[in-house]
Design a protein around this motif. Structure first.
Motif, short mmCIF file in Angstrom:
data_model
loop_
_atom_site.label_atom_id
_atom_site.label_comp_id
_atom_site.label_asym_id
_atom_site.label_seq_id
_atom_site.Cartn_x
_atom_site.Cartn_y
_atom_site.Cartn_z
N ILE A 1 0.89 -1.03 0.04
CA ILE A 1 0.09 0.07 -0.04
C ILE A 1 0.97 1.24 0.01
O ILE A 1 1.58 1.31 0.90
CB ILE A 1 -1.03 0.13 1.20
CG1 ILE A 1 -1.86 -1.19 1.14
CG2 ILE A 1 -1.67 1.35 1.38
CD1 ILE A 1 -2.41 -1.81 2.38
N LEU A 2 0.81 2.02 -1.19
CA LEU A 2 1.64 2.94 -1.27
C LEU A 2 1.17 4.30 -1.12
O LEU A 2 -0.12 4.43 -1.46
CB LEU A 2 2.50 2.86 -2.67
CG LEU A 2 3.17 1.66 -3.12
CD1 LEU A 2 3.75 1.71 -4.42
CD2 LEU A 2 4.33 1.16 -2.06
N PRO A 3 1.99 5.72 -0.83
CA PRO A 3 1.51 6.62 -0.96
C PRO A 3 1.28 7.21 -2.52
O PRO A 3 2.10 6.46 -3.35
CB PRO A 3 2.69 7.68 -0.36
CG PRO A 3 3.98 6.62 -0.87
CD PRO A 3 3.41 5.31 -0.48
N PHE A 4 0.55 8.11 -2.83
CA PHE A 4 0.48 8.64 -4.23
C PHE A 4 0.08 10.25 -4.39
O PHE A 4 -0.47 10.68 -3.42
CB PHE A 4 -0.69 7.83 -4.83
CG PHE A 4 -2.07 8.12 -4.46
CD1 PHE A 4 -2.97 8.85 -5.15
CD2 PHE A 4 -2.42 7.50 -3.27
CE1 PHE A 4 -4.40 9.24 -4.67
CE2 PHE A 4 -3.92 7.82 -2.54
CZ PHE A 4 -4.71 8.56 -3.25
N ARG A 5 0.41 10.60 -5.60
CA ARG A 5 0.00 12.00 -5.91
C ARG A 5 -1.44 12.28 -6.21
O ARG A 5 -1.76 12.28 -7.31
CB ARG A 5 0.98 12.51 -7.03
CG ARG A 5 2.46 12.39 -6.62
CD ARG A 5 3.26 12.82 -7.75
NE ARG A 5 3.12 14.21 -8.35
CZ ARG A 5 2.61 14.37 -9.47
NH1 ARG A 5 2.78 13.69 -10.58
NH2 ARG A 5 2.49 15.77 -9.77
N ALA A 6 -2.20 12.33 -5.13
CA ALA A 6 -3.86 12.49 -5.45
C ALA A 6 -4.00 13.90 -6.18
O ALA A 6 -3.24 15.20 -5.91
CB ALA A 6 -4.42 12.63 -4.04
N VAL A 7 -4.87 13.86 -7.02
CA VAL A 7 -5.60 14.81 -7.54
C VAL A 7 -6.81 15.25 -6.71
O VAL A 7 -7.55 14.30 -6.26
CB VAL A 7 -6.02 14.74 -8.89
CG1 VAL A 7 -7.13 15.92 -9.56
CG2 VAL A 7 -5.11 14.56 -9.73
N ARG A 8 -6.85 16.60 -6.20
CA ARG A 8 -7.82 16.49 -5.17
C ARG A 8 -8.44 18.29 -5.38
O ARG A 8 -7.64 19.11 -6.08
CB ARG A 8 -7.40 16.33 -3.68
CG ARG A 8 -6.01 17.15 -3.42
CD ARG A 8 -5.52 16.86 -2.16
NE ARG A 8 -4.31 17.50 -1.80
CZ ARG A 8 -4.30 18.78 -1.14
NH1 ARG A 8 -5.54 19.49 -0.65
NH2 ARG A 8 -3.08 19.22 -0.80
N PRO A 9 -9.58 18.59 -4.91
CA PRO A 9 -9.94 19.92 -4.99
C PRO A 9 -9.32 20.93 -4.29
O PRO A 9 -8.66 20.46 -3.11
CB PRO A 9 -11.55 19.94 -4.57
CG PRO A 9 -11.67 18.60 -3.67
CD PRO A 9 -10.47 17.52 -4.12
N THR A 10 -9.15 22.25 -4.48
CA THR A 10 -8.87 23.30 -3.88
C THR A 10 -9.40 23.20 -2.38
O THR A 10 -10.63 23.19 -2.38
CB THR A 10 -8.62 24.54 -4.59
OG1 THR A 10 -10.02 24.94 -4.80
CG2 THR A 10 -7.90 24.56 -5.86
#
Length: 412
Positions: A4-13
């Protein structure tokens, strides 16, 4: 074992998250969806219902492509941002009933599902798997995390409590009166520690999201076979998951409603039930089961308690001892003629949050002839069935928390 890895999420401002986050599309009534789509241009519903822009119902691959178009438009308009470096995310939900759920959002490896380190307890429908695989293939992102659970871990709990003492990146309350918090974990030593803790677990368990998991696996398998340079690190080898400790999981039952008694009179049906159950008429007194192998039944204006005659039954597996399985094998199938519990239109379900008053109302109104109430499944039961490779009947568990779509997004 599980990766289970960290990741570069796309997320709202931060200023848009409360406007964007949405419940699952199916959980809204038609009027609620119309209101949110009409009045809130930032709702994630605009992405998953792209035909609203043209006031047209769109389905299939055409819809999937428009979902991707809307998603890219949200990114282009600066409504979404993407993390500069991989993170874990601590997500806390306090629901309208005051229940609190704390967990970690990460990217779980699909091969762990294939190799039974991500364990399942429900069957999946091939048609739905294929449909959702095509959806994922076209849109290129996960917007709703699969809910996984793991044995309570003091080290992970300590990390979460430490992080939650700091200011949250997000803190917002929805019109549904749930409050959501999100923290980003970027500090390398803490990230490494979380990854190591998960890797030492024997397995994690799917609580909610079996079709999303299996579809992600099927897509990864397809792309792996098509990619001559596949090395296992590609984003398609992972799916977004929300991992919570077992003690935070809230499991409700699904009660059963059947439209008719298959030609039997009330008396004939009660006599047939007597073979396997001790029956006591409770009258208008609401009766809710408090022990395994006890069932509630509402029939012709009265509640009944049904106690399984255990001396006549031998349980050889955890599935054999599951109340939903017992009800299907002893009542729904042989007495009421329901062989396909997933598709038979004579059988409907009501999750336990609607309580037995809903069951009573459905029977009193004539929508159903009989209703059955069950005890919720325990986490230990769910895990044991998964460990033994068993598959629960459809609609055995209604599980919280229910996540909002669009708060974190995983691209592949």
């Amino acid at each position: 074992m599980p990766t289970i890895l960290p990741f570069r999420a796309v997320r709202p401002t931060r200023d848009k998250v409360s406007l964007l986050a949405a419940r699952s599309y199916e959980s809204y009534t038609e009027a609620e969806r119309e209101s949110r789509l009409r009045d809130n241009p930032f709702s994630f519903l605009h992405i998953v219902n792209p035909g609203y822009k043209y006031q047209k119902e769109i389905s299939g691959v055409e819809r999937y492509q428009l979902v991707r178009n809307r998603y890219l438009e949200f990114k282009e308009d600066g409504i979404f941002i993407q993390e500069e470096q991989p993170c874990y995310y601590i997500y806390k939900i306090v629901n309208r009933d005051g229940l609190e759920f704390n967990g970690i959002v990460g990217a779980t490896q699909v091969s762990d599902y294939e190799e039974d380190r991500v364990k399942r307890h429900e069957d999946t429908i091939e048609f739905k798997e294929t449909l959702f695989k095509q959806y994922l293939k076209t849109v290129g992102f996960n917007s709703e995390a699969v809910l996984l659970t793991y044995p309570d871990n003091p080290s992970l709990e300590a990390i979460m409590q430490q992080v939650m003492e700091t200011r949250a990146e997000y803190e917002f309350t929805t019109t549904y009166r749930d409050t959501h918090y999100l923290w980003c974990i970027q500090e390398p030593q803490m990230v490494a520690k979380i990854q190591n803790i998960f890797s030492q677990m024997e397995a994690v368990y799917i609580a909610d999201g079996h079709h999303r998991t299996s579809s992600s696996y099927l897509l990864a398998k397809e792309w792996r076979e098509e990619n001559p340079d596949h090395n296992g690190t590609e984003p398609y080898n992972y799916f977004m998951s929300f991992l919570i400790p077992e003690s935070d999981l809230k499991i409700y039952e699904f009660n059963r409603l059947v439209t008719d008694l298959k030609g039997m009179s009330k008396e004939e049906f009660l006599i047939a039930l007597d073979t396997h159950f001790r029956i006591e008429k409770r009258g208008t007194e609401y009766y809710k089961p408090s022990k395994k192998h006890h069932f509630s039944m509402y029939l012709d204006g009265a509640f009944y308690s049904l106690y399984l005659r255990k001396s006549a039954h031998e349980f050889k597996s955890a599935l054999d001892a599951l109340d939903a399985h017992i009800l299907h094998q002893l009542v729904l199938k042989p007495l009421l003629g329901i062989t396909d519990a997933r598709n038979d239109q004579r059988l409907t379900y009501a999750h336990g949050k609607k309580d037995l008053a809903y069951v009573k109302t459905q029977v009193d109104s004539g929508e159903a002839a009989v209703g059955f109430g069950l005890l919720p499944v325990s986490t230990d039961e769910m895990k044991q069935i998964a460990d033994e490779g068993g598959i629960m009947p459809p609609k055995t568990t209604y599980i919280e928390p229910k996540l909002r779509s669009g708060v974190t997004i995983y691209e592949f």
